[in-house]
Each structure stands twice: as structure tokens, then as C-alpha cells.
Write a protein that holds these residues in place. Structure first.
Motif, short mmCIF file in Angstrom:
data_model
loop_
_atom_site.label_atom_id
_atom_site.label_comp_id
_atom_site.label_asym_id
_atom_site.label_seq_id
_atom_site.Cartn_x
_atom_site.Cartn_y
_atom_site.Cartn_z
N LYS A 115 0.84 -1.21 0.00
CA LYS A 115 0.00 0.00 0.00
C LYS A 115 0.87 1.26 0.00
O LYS A 115 0.63 2.21 -0.76
CB LYS A 115 -0.91 -0.03 1.23
CG LYS A 115 -1.85 1.15 1.35
CD LYS A 115 -3.12 0.95 0.58
CE LYS A 115 -4.14 2.02 0.91
NZ LYS A 115 -5.37 1.87 0.12
N SER B 179 -9.07 -5.70 -0.54
CA SER B 179 -8.77 -6.16 -1.90
C SER B 179 -7.35 -6.69 -2.03
O SER B 179 -6.98 -7.23 -3.08
CB SER B 179 -9.00 -5.03 -2.91
OG SER B 179 -8.03 -4.02 -2.77
N TYR B 180 -6.52 -6.54 -1.00
CA TYR B 180 -5.15 -7.06 -1.03
C TYR B 180 -5.06 -8.47 -0.45
O TYR B 180 -4.05 -9.15 -0.63
CB TYR B 180 -4.20 -6.16 -0.24
CG TYR B 180 -4.00 -4.78 -0.82
CD1 TYR B 180 -2.86 -4.46 -1.55
CD2 TYR B 180 -4.94 -3.77 -0.62
CE1 TYR B 180 -2.66 -3.18 -2.08
CE2 TYR B 180 -4.75 -2.49 -1.12
CZ TYR B 180 -3.62 -2.21 -1.85
OH TYR B 180 -3.43 -0.94 -2.36
N ILE C 269 -1.91 -1.38 -6.06
CA ILE C 269 -3.32 -1.61 -5.76
C ILE C 269 -3.53 -3.10 -5.48
O ILE C 269 -2.69 -3.94 -5.78
CB ILE C 269 -4.24 -1.16 -6.92
CG1 ILE C 269 -3.96 -1.97 -8.19
CG2 ILE C 269 -4.06 0.33 -7.17
CD1 ILE C 269 -4.93 -1.65 -9.33
N LYS D 97 -7.75 -7.19 -6.70
CA LYS D 97 -9.07 -6.97 -7.26
C LYS D 97 -9.16 -5.62 -7.96
O LYS D 97 -10.24 -5.13 -8.28
CB LYS D 97 -10.12 -7.06 -6.16
CG LYS D 97 -10.20 -8.45 -5.53
CD LYS D 97 -11.22 -8.51 -4.40
CE LYS D 97 -11.28 -9.89 -3.78
NZ LYS D 97 -12.21 -9.97 -2.64
N MET D 98 -7.98 -5.03 -8.17
CA MET D 98 -7.83 -3.74 -8.87
C MET D 98 -8.52 -2.61 -8.11
O MET D 98 -9.07 -1.68 -8.72
CB MET D 98 -8.35 -3.84 -10.32
CG MET D 98 -7.66 -4.90 -11.13
SD MET D 98 -5.86 -4.68 -11.19
CE MET D 98 -5.34 -6.22 -11.94
N GLN D 99 -8.50 -2.71 -6.79
CA GLN D 99 -9.04 -1.67 -5.92
C GLN D 99 -8.01 -1.33 -4.86
O GLN D 99 -6.99 -2.02 -4.72
CB GLN D 99 -10.35 -2.15 -5.28
CG GLN D 99 -11.45 -2.47 -6.27
CD GLN D 99 -12.65 -3.13 -5.62
OE1 GLN D 99 -12.70 -3.31 -4.42
NE2 GLN D 99 -13.63 -3.50 -6.44
N THR D 100 -8.27 -0.26 -4.10
CA THR D 100 -7.29 0.19 -3.11
C THR D 100 -7.76 0.01 -1.67
O THR D 100 -7.02 0.35 -0.75
CB THR D 100 -6.95 1.68 -3.34
OG1 THR D 100 -8.16 2.45 -3.31
CG2 THR D 100 -6.25 1.88 -4.68
N ASP D 101 -8.99 -0.49 -1.48
CA ASP D 101 -9.41 -0.74 -0.09
C ASP D 101 -8.62 -1.91 0.46
O ASP D 101 -8.16 -2.79 -0.27
CB ASP D 101 -10.92 -1.04 -0.03
CG ASP D 101 -11.28 -2.31 -0.78
OD1 ASP D 101 -11.55 -3.32 -0.14
OD2 ASP D 101 -11.26 -2.27 -2.03
#
Length: 505
Positions: free
Chosen positions: A70, A85-86, A75, A78-82
Motif C-alpha cells: 500500500k 482487496s489485497y 493496488i 481486485k484492482m481496488q485500493t481498499d
């Protein structure tokens, strides 16, 4: 040789063009040994408690890795930054000691005292014929159909029993095999205790989908599929000489004579019948891979997967197995390559394909994290172009005088161009000794780390490795024994190789 020269020139031109525009070689030189060292010391610290899969230390390590991804600006997969999703969450199953019941002609035997039995599925049967084979020479069972029967044989060593049992199972189609060593009546207790200990350590992804840690849908040939199902329906285990003597109505000394070449005839004409129940139970635990991405451009749905396992073997009482070399070192290299690749992209480097950085758990339990990643189709298999896997860097084995080397496994297998690419890049920088002496498809090391999960799906892979040493899987595998400059050099090679693979036509 001519083909290799042409390929080498092409790759060198490719790297030089990139370097002129974006100083990629300089980026690789700027990989930080200090960052790698800091990561290893953190991952192999006492608070991580050896990072055993599904334990608190492993989960602390997962959070640390996530924070590094992060912070570097990557990212989630899941191609998100929350944060969620990692993390790729999945369950593993630990087998408890099975519940057993066994009666021979109505007389009950004591489980884990008179006998033990193991198998992959729960099982119940009544009135099975029990066939006594003596010392089980091949002539006593070859070409005989013993379907839906149980078999009992004598051996001079219980540790050799499972191999013979498997041969009998394969040749006769019997369901159950018991083996007995009358020469050493104490050996059975050691064997059964070892079996009980193994039950608690063995973990699988799912008792129905992956009972042998083999994906059913990978067994495309009917013969393989049938053999797999056959293995799931067979059972074997040791039985005491005292119990066998009672069953056959002979004396233990008669069994010993049989082992020594004086077989006896069973006086009792009554057929031997057994009733058996084996009940497997599993404890469910949760664990997680940590996965981050750098998206590509024109081929963003194709992926180069860089991986390392971050788990280790945990603790034994108060003793911590720190796992600095195995595999905090590879995880730290993965993190630092991710940082520098993201900086290169931020500086203007264009990547055709996407990068996936996978920190796998469960490697020490049977490659469970990478197996789940691949078999759950996290990304379509056809879209994963190459896996670069990193495991145990920064410690030399006894075959090399210094650490200016790295073993590469897999470069000559599914995509032989990987060797040409690696050689060409390395000749420019970092000029390591590339050791291909283990690079054969049948070498046990090739199936001993997470690249094996990709190779099983015909995904090309390179395994980067510095060899085994005397601290392997010991409490003495500590961060102070690692050469961080050596890890930096291998990380530079992985960095440049990943870029070349991402931008190939």
C-alpha cells in the motif's frame, strides 16, 4: 549458437532502449539492500513467532506485507485500493486423529493399541473377508482380484509396510491392508504415535475438493482419474503381533518363524471376517495470501506473477523458527522489486502487461497458498504468461565459494526462451553466476516451492534460489546470517527480467 546470439542482441537492444528513456538499469541498481534488510528483520522478528500458517504470527506478517504494498502505491489484486482487496482469504483443514473401530469375527480390537488405520475418506464396512498373505511374496497376490476384501501380511519392518501395502492395493484392488512386524513388538507403538502426530500437522485445502492436494479437473486421462479415485478409497495401517496371533489362533513365535522362512498353516477353517469404521474429522482454519498489482496498458489482462512465500514453520514450545532465509529473504526481495517497479512506472515506464505480486501463505504445509491462487482461477491460467518465484536468497550452500550466484530452475522447461532472456539481461547487469545445475524438470527442488503450482498448469516459471544450508528449518535461521547485497543483485536480475517479459510482443 547463432539463434542464441540473435536473441541476445534483441534483448540487449530492448533493455538499452528502455534504459535510455527511463534509466531502468539505474533503477535496478537503486534496489535497496537496506530496505531488504529492514523487511527481513521485521518478518523474522520474535513477534512474528515463526509465521506458521493460520497462526497469529502469520497474520501479523500478512498485515506488514499489505502495508508495504500500500505504501509503495500498488493496488490490490481486485484492482481496488481498499484494504480487503489485497487479501485473498481461504480456509485450510487440519485432520484430527481419526476415530476407529475394528472387530475380527466379532472380537473388538483396541484402536491405537492393537492397530491403526488411515485413509483419505471416512469408511464403514461389515463382514469383509480378511485374507492372510504371510510375508506377501508377489506370487501370493499377483493376478488375484481381492476387491472388497481386507489383506494382512507380515514384514520385518513396519516402515516398509506402506510401500508393500500400496503394491498389494494396486495389484489386487483390495480395500484395506494391515501389516505386522512380529520381530519387534515395540515398533508399532512408535509408528502409531508418529501417525497420530502426522494427523495434527497435515493440512489440506478442502477434504472433498483437494483430499490429496491434487485438483480433480487436472486429471484429464481416465486412467489417472480412476487411479486417483482408487487411492481415495483404500486404507492401510499397522497391527500388533499380539493381535495377529489371536486372530490367526497361533503364537507370536510362529509369526516370527514365518518371517524367518518357516511359514505355518492356519489350523482354523473358519473364514476371517472384519467389521471396520474409520471416521475422519477436520478442523477448519482461515489464512490469507497477500496480493498486489501494477496494471499494464495495451495487454493489461495478461500477467507476469512475481511470488514468494512468507510463511514458515512457527514455534516448538518456546523455541521460534525465525525463517529469515526461508523465506523472509524472498518476501523482502519481492517487496523491494515491487517498490522499484512502481517507481519506474511513476517515472514514465510503460508496461504492456500487468504485474501481480503474490506473497503466498501455506507453502510449508504443501504449497497451499499458491495452489489455491492457481486452482481458484484468481486470474485465468492462459492469461498468466510467466511466474517468477523467489525462495531462500542471501545464504550460500557448500557448492559455491561466494554469493555472486543464483540457481535458476525452470528456465529450460516450459518456455526455453526464459534462459536466453535471463542470460542476455544478466550479461549487462548484474553479471551473476547463473547456475543451471538443478534446472531439470525431474529435480525435486523444481516441485518444492510455489512455482510448482504454476508449472502443473503449464505456466512457465523461473525459481530463484541460493541453495540449502545447515540452518534450514532450524531456530538458527536468523537475519544476521544473511548477505543483503547478494539479495540486492538477484532482485536486480528479477526486476529487469520482469520488465522484459511484460513488454515482449
Amino acid at each position: 549458437m547463432k539463434t542464441f546470439t540473435i536473441l541476445s542482441i534483441c534483448f540487449l537492444i530492448s533493455i538499452k532502449l528502455i534504459a535510455q528513456q527511463f534509466n531502468i538499469v539505474d533503477f535496478s541498481r537503486n534496489i535497496s539492500a537496506e530496505n531488504i534488510k529492514n523487511d527481513v528483520y521485521e518478518l523474522a522478528s520474535a513477534k512474528m513467532q515463526g509465521r506458521e500458517t493460520a497462526k497469529n504470527g502469520q497474520k501479523l506478517a500478512a498485515v506488514y506485507i499489505y502495508k508495504q504494498f500500500k505504501k509503495a502505491g500498488l493496488i490490490g489484486y481486485k484492482m481496488q485500493t481498499d484494504s480487503l482487496s489485497y487479501f485473498q482469504n481461504f480456509s485450510i483443514y487440519s485432520k484430527t486423529v481419526p476415530g476407529l473401530n475394528l472387530s475380527v469375527n466379532g472380537k473388538k480390537l483396541s484402536e491405537y493399541e492393537d492397530f491403526a488405520l488411515s485413509g483419505y475418506k471416512s469408511f464403514k464396512a461389515d463382514d469383509l473377508d480378511l485374507i492372510y498373505l504371510g510375508t506377501a511374496p508377489d506370487s501370493s497376490y499377483t493376478n488375484k482380484d481381492l476387491s472388497n476384501k481386507a489383506v494382512l501380511f507380515l514384514t520385518s519392518n513396519l516402515y516398509a509396510g506402506p510401500v508393500k501395502a500400496l503394491d498389494i492395493i494396486n495389484k489386487t484392488n483390495c480395500n484395506i491392508v494391515f501389516y505386522c512386524n512380529p520381530l519387534n513388538p515395540h515398533q508399532i507403538q512408535t509408528v502409531m504415535q508418529r501417525q497420530k502426530n502426522m494427523f495434527s500437522r497435515r493440512q489440506i485445502l478442502h477434504p472433498k475438493r483437494f483430499p490429496l492436494n491434487i485438483p480433480l479437473d487436472s486429471l484429464a486421462q481416465p486412467e489417472q482419474y480412476n487411479r486417483y479415485n482408487r487411492m481415495l478409497s483404500t486404507y492401510q495401517g499397522p497391527i500388533s503381533a499380539k493381535a495377529v496371533a489371536k486372530i490367526l489362533k497361533v503364537k507370536v513365535k510362529d509369526l516370527k518363524k514365518c518371517i524367518n522362512g518357516s511359514p505355518f498353516k492356519i489350523k482354523n477353517d473358519e473364514k476371517l471376517k472384519i467389521d471396520v469404521v474409520l471416521q475422519n474429522e477436520y478442523n477448519l482454519q482461515s489464512t490469507e495470501n497477500v496480493i498486489a498489482c501494477i496494471p499494464g496498458t495495451e495487454k493489461k489482462d495478461e500477467y507476469i506473477v512475481l511470488s514468494a512465500h512468507y510463511d514458515h514453520i512457527g514455534m516448538n514450545g518456546q523455541k521460534i523458527y525465525y525463517g529469515a532465509n526461508d523465506n523472509a529473504s524472498g518476501t523482502a526481495a519481492l517487496l523491494e522489486v515491487a517498490r522499484k517497479l512502481k517507481k519506474a512506472v511513476d517515472a514514465g515506464l510503460q508496461l504492456k502487461r500487468s504485474f501481480v505480486f503474490a506473497a503466498f501463505t501455506g507453502e510449508e504445509k504443501g504449497l497451499l497458498g499458491s495452489k489455491y491462487f492457481v486452482e481458484s482461477n484468481t486470474f485465468p491460467h492462459s492469461n498468466i504468461k510467466t511466474n517468477l518465484n523467489i525462495d531462500m536468497l542471501g545464504r550460500k550452500d557448500n557448492r559455491h565459494e561466494n554469493l555472486n550466484f543464483v540457481y535458476l530452475l525452470g528456465a529450460n522447461d516450459l518456455n526455453p526462451k526464459l534462459k536466453s532472456i535471463t542470460d542476455s539481461i544478466n550479461n549487462q547487469y548484474p553479471k551473476l553466476e547463473l547456475d543451471y545445475s538443478y534446472d531439470t524438470a525431474d529435480n525435486f527442488l523444481y516441485s518444492a516451492s510455489d512455482q510448482a503450482s504454476f508449472v502443473k498448469r503449464n505456466i512457465p516459471a523461473i525459481f530463484y534460489f541460493n541453495g540449502l544450508h545447515n540452518d534450514y528449518h532450524k531456530t538458527t535461521d536468523t537475519p544476521d546470517k544473511i548477505d543483503y547485497e547478494a539479495i540486492k543483485k538477484v532482485s536486480s536480475l528479477i526486476f529487469l527480467t520482469a520488465i522484459e517479459l511484460a513488454n515482449q510482443e
